[in-house]
Design a protein around this motif. Sequence first.
Motif, PDB file in Angstrom:
ATOM      1  N   PRO A  78      76.615  18.426   3.318  1.00 30.85           N
ATOM      2  CA  PRO A  78      75.178  18.388   3.616  1.00 30.85           C
ATOM      3  C   PRO A  78      74.384  18.918   2.423  1.00 30.85           C
ATOM      4  O   PRO A  78      74.796  19.888   1.779  1.00 30.85           O
ATOM      5  CB  PRO A  78      75.034  19.343   4.814  1.00 30.85           C
ATOM      6  N   LEU A  79      73.263  18.256   2.151  1.00 31.74           N
ATOM      7  CA  LEU A  79      72.391  18.705   1.070  1.00 31.74           C
ATOM      8  C   LEU A  79      71.150  19.293   1.737  1.00 31.74           C
ATOM      9  O   LEU A  79      70.451  18.588   2.464  1.00 31.74           O
ATOM     10  CB  LEU A  79      72.028  17.514   0.180  1.00 31.74           C
ATOM     11  N   VAL A  80      70.874  20.577   1.511  1.00 31.30           N
ATOM     12  CA  VAL A  80      69.758  21.215   2.214  1.00 31.30           C
ATOM     13  C   VAL A  80      68.664  21.671   1.250  1.00 31.30           C
ATOM     14  O   VAL A  80      68.935  22.013   0.107  1.00 31.30           O
ATOM     15  CB  VAL A  80      70.214  22.446   3.050  1.00 31.30           C
ATOM     16  N   ARG A  81      67.419  21.618   1.769  1.00 29.75           N
ATOM     17  CA  ARG A  81      66.296  22.164   0.998  1.00 29.75           C
ATOM     18  C   ARG A  81      66.215  23.664   1.248  1.00 29.75           C
ATOM     19  O   ARG A  81      66.645  24.155   2.293  1.00 29.75           O
ATOM     20  CB  ARG A  81      64.985  21.501   1.419  1.00 29.75           C
ATOM     21  N   LEU A  82      65.609  24.349   0.309  1.00 25.46           N
ATOM     22  CA  LEU A  82      65.473  25.797   0.439  1.00 25.46           C
ATOM     23  C   LEU A  82      64.737  26.168   1.727  1.00 25.46           C
ATOM     24  O   LEU A  82      65.112  27.116   2.424  1.00 25.46           O
ATOM     25  CB  LEU A  82      64.709  26.334  -0.789  1.00 25.46           C
ATOM     26  N   ASP A  83      63.693  25.381   2.075  1.00 27.90           N
ATOM     27  CA  ASP A  83      62.906  25.743   3.263  1.00 27.90           C
ATOM     28  C   ASP A  83      63.633  25.468   4.568  1.00 27.90           C
ATOM     29  O   ASP A  83      63.140  25.785   5.651  1.00 27.90           O
ATOM     30  CB  ASP A  83      61.512  25.080   3.240  1.00 27.90           C
ATOM     31  N   GLU A  84      64.821  24.866   4.495  1.00 25.98           N
ATOM     32  CA  GLU A  84      65.624  24.665   5.705  1.00 25.98           C
ATOM     33  C   GLU A  84      66.506  25.879   5.995  1.00 25.98           C
ATOM     34  O   GLU A  84      67.138  25.934   7.044  1.00 25.98           O
ATOM     35  CB  GLU A  84      66.514  23.431   5.563  1.00 25.98           C
TER      36      GLU A  84
ATOM     37  N   LEU B 159      72.804  23.562  -1.726  1.00 28.88           N
ATOM     38  CA  LEU B 159      71.362  23.707  -1.844  1.00 28.88           C
ATOM     39  C   LEU B 159      70.854  22.715  -2.886  1.00 28.88           C
ATOM     40  O   LEU B 159      71.441  22.575  -3.960  1.00 28.88           O
ATOM     41  CB  LEU B 159      71.019  25.143  -2.266  1.00 28.88           C
ATOM     42  N   ASP B 160      69.763  22.003  -2.542  1.00 32.09           N
ATOM     43  CA  ASP B 160      69.210  21.028  -3.487  1.00 32.09           C
ATOM     44  C   ASP B 160      68.368  21.775  -4.525  1.00 32.09           C
ATOM     45  O   ASP B 160      67.136  21.740  -4.498  1.00 32.09           O
ATOM     46  CB  ASP B 160      68.361  19.999  -2.729  1.00 32.09           C
ATOM     47  N   ALA B 161      69.076  22.443  -5.421  1.00 31.26           N
ATOM     48  CA  ALA B 161      68.413  23.273  -6.437  1.00 31.26           C
ATOM     49  C   ALA B 161      69.458  23.714  -7.454  1.00 31.26           C
ATOM     50  O   ALA B 161      70.663  23.568  -7.216  1.00 31.26           O
ATOM     51  CB  ALA B 161      67.798  24.507  -5.792  1.00 31.26           C
ATOM     52  N   ASP B 162      69.016  24.226  -8.584  1.00 28.95           N
ATOM     53  CA  ASP B 162      69.933  24.892  -9.510  1.00 28.95           C
ATOM     54  C   ASP B 162      69.151  25.949 -10.283  1.00 28.95           C
ATOM     55  O   ASP B 162      67.969  26.176 -10.001  1.00 28.95           O
ATOM     56  CB  ASP B 162      70.612  23.891 -10.447  1.00 28.95           C
ATOM     57  N   ALA B 163      69.815  26.574 -11.243  1.00 30.46           N
ATOM     58  CA  ALA B 163      69.188  27.701 -11.931  1.00 30.46           C
ATOM     59  C   ALA B 163      68.741  27.346 -13.353  1.00 30.46           C
ATOM     60  O   ALA B 163      68.312  28.219 -14.097  1.00 30.46           O
ATOM     61  CB  ALA B 163      70.155  28.882 -11.975  1.00 30.46           C
ATOM     62  N   MET B 164      68.850  26.073 -13.738  1.00 31.09           N
ATOM     63  CA  MET B 164      68.459  25.692 -15.093  1.00 31.09           C
ATOM     64  C   MET B 164      67.598  24.422 -15.126  1.00 31.09           C
ATOM     65  O   MET B 164      66.723  24.274 -15.963  1.00 31.09           O
ATOM     66  CB  MET B 164      69.696  25.465 -15.976  1.00 31.09           C
ATOM     67  N   GLY B 165      67.910  23.482 -14.249  1.00 27.73           N
ATOM     68  CA  GLY B 165      67.241  22.187 -14.307  1.00 27.73           C
ATOM     69  C   GLY B 165      67.752  21.340 -15.454  1.00 27.73           C
ATOM     70  O   GLY B 165      67.235  20.255 -15.735  1.00 27.73           O
TER      71      GLY B 165
END
Lengths: 517, 356
Positions: free
Chosen positions: B46-52, B124-130
């Motif tokens: 599952p890929l989740v957004r931070l606000d989830e 989480l659909d995010a990372d620390a560098m982009g």
Amino acid sequence: MSERPDQRHRLRVGIDVGGTNTDAVVLDETDSVVATAKRPTSPDVTEGLRAALDAVLAELDDPSLVTRVMLGTTHATNAILERRALGRVAVLRLGLPATTSVPPLSDWPADLRDVVAAGTAIVRGGHFVDGRPIAPLDTDAVKRFLAEVGSAADAVAVAGVFSPGSADQEKQVAEIIRAELGDVAVSLSHEIGSLGLLERENATVLNAALYGVARDVTTALQDALDSRGLKVETFFAQNDGTLMAVDYAARYPVLTIGSGPANSLRGAAYLSGVEDAIVADVGGTSTDLGVLVGGFPRESAAAVEIGGVTTNFRMPDILSIALGGGTMVGAEPRSVGYRIGREALVFGGPTPTMTDAAVAAGRGTVGTHGVPDQWRDRLAEAVARADELVADAVDRVALGKADRPLIAVGGGALLLAGRIPGASEVIRPRHAEVANAVGAAIALASGRLETIVPTGNGGNARAALIEKAKEEAAARAVAAGADPASVQIVELSEIPLSYLPEPAVRLQVKAAGPLSR
Amino acid sequence: MQARISTDDVPALARGCAVLGTGGGGDVRAGGLAARRAILEYGEVPLVRLDELPEDALVLPLSGIGAPTVSHEMIHAEDEPVRIRDEIERIFGRPPAAVMSSEIGGGNGVAPVAWAARLGLPLLDADAMGRAFPEVQMVSMYVAGIPANIVIMSDVVGNVVTIRPVDGLWSEQIARAVCVASGSSALMADYVLTAGECRGAVIEGTVSRAIAIGRATDGAQDPLAALQDELGAVRLITGKLTDLDRRTTGGFVRGTVTIEGTGDDRGRTLGLEIQNENLVAVEDGRVRAMVPDLITVVDTQAATAIQTEGLRYGQRVTVLAWPCDPLWRTPKGLETAGPRAFGYDLDYLPVEKIAP
């Protein structure tokens, strides 16, 4: 050896099986070409090989003067591409508890894996980059695995983590296999490929799967020679342009893959007498461009994919373009292939080909018919397009150096213009149409080694390790058939490794020498 | 955003991560193989957004660290993330709720799919560098001022090391030493943080962006235009790679790449300063793009990213540049990963101002 003919009259045969044609040449003791032949490559490969051999032997007054036969063949490549005649391989990786995120054969096409895999396992073992063991070799697990799958396997492939730097565990496993399964064929990864576990493991498994193919082709060649009353030594061409004795080839059949381009490069160097040049080998459907450096093919740094499997053994750096003598004008890149003798306009056929275009452009005379006038404009356009393709490809392989000559070889070499941008001149040596077979016949025997050498503490230890690597490479060249007295180190490269705590280099050594007398 | 990552998404994710790697970030192949296998074995991720995520849910940022040469040979053990998860549960009294990639660019953008699958956790659909950066302190959490007070490492043989460093510099030094002892290969979690702390401290949407980048070229008539469009990138030059001056100093690769324009760009020349990543693009003495903005070299025909170590003379390439996440353009962001952090005496100017 008393029954052998006088050395001065000894002859040897070079054969190269290509995609379209099988070429054969006979060279005498002074390396002069005394006979050549070209026959279509047959679907089963072996028939075309016999035909070419017969044709070239027929030109000799006394075929019994032939003492050696050198063969460069696509048997192994075809077997993998067609998933045919491949052996079943038990695949053993030494690396537990590491490496479990990508088990053996993970990236193989399913159909090839189904044909080849007799079973896979990862057991405790392998090494770190600095030589420490990841774990002691789990000999019990090795034995259990062999007991489970041994009966279903034609061969065993063994790949240990960092075995190019630390080979002891792989060798130990080979002994266990011999003790448990008798003389089943064993393929050890440190003898096959370089760093990069998954790619080296893949090459090692392919090698193991090809033992049967190697046996078949050796037997077929031997039968052909026996039935013609020839008592000769046989050698196989490998992908770096050197030879291996037949018993060595039987152990490393995967090394025969890609020998064709290497042979044509080496043959071009020999026939032209030029050791630093660009070589363009124009075949029926494609043109292969490569670069000679000091008489040997420049090697590719990129991973090589064979039949959908990524491997990392070194291959000549070849740029292939879809342009050959049989390429159909207006229907590029399709080719009439070996049917050129009845399809092309100059042979009275209905299909305009690049050979017709070259003839119409006055680049040579081939065939039995003239080029009909109504084709001339379209053929002229085709030649112009082909010249652009070639100039672009020459520039790509030349790496910006425009001062080297281009050696034009192969059956379709007349396609190439007399002047090519990016090359100082165009050389067309005699017998250029069979350069690949000549390359097989004149090749040296070689051995290579890759390992990791720490360079930090004390230059002496490093020097001693490099010396040891040179000796091992030379020993491998002798095993491949080279004369121990004249083996030389022909290549030694040290590549610094980045991000490591202790300075270290990846050391690559290659030794080569003429075949023993 | 898609809800789950399946095996069909892995090749697109790998292509996208290679583009976001800006020449570095390591090979995506082994990570892609591990991701594919883990999905087959443990199920889709599952890929989740931070606000989830609930405010106090723990997010586990993971990355593989070590020497690139070693990573080609020493494939990760499947259970490395399990040991880190267990350690976190011991320390925090609860398990993490999601895995996050520390570095979306390159192999560390793909492998987290395998780690999340193994743990049965969402990604989480995010990372620390982009993008990709070479040093562990070059992360968004550092720029956001979150203290680097815990680092957990797990290696191929099963060792787990928890570091409680006094600052980011010590964190880097001790983590490197541990990594070396572990054979120059380890899995690392730093900045274990709550979803609440993540807000403003991570770069959101980068996993789905990587997949979208990878998909953009699928079946496109003009893959290059499709990629450029998807990235919102400026095309710095289309041409031929004519010179490559590469040297290794102090364990890092540095070099200068020269690209001469062809077609519409004939007569122009672009110089590209590279280290592990593509860092500064210069034309006629004028800088046209610089780190932390993203600069990627792609094959002009296929629009696939070429890593710095894959650059060769004669390649037909296009250089694309596009803006980094705004976080990197703050004073702290530029101090951490601006041109001066890489030894270039340049004042940062955004790509959209200087490239056109």
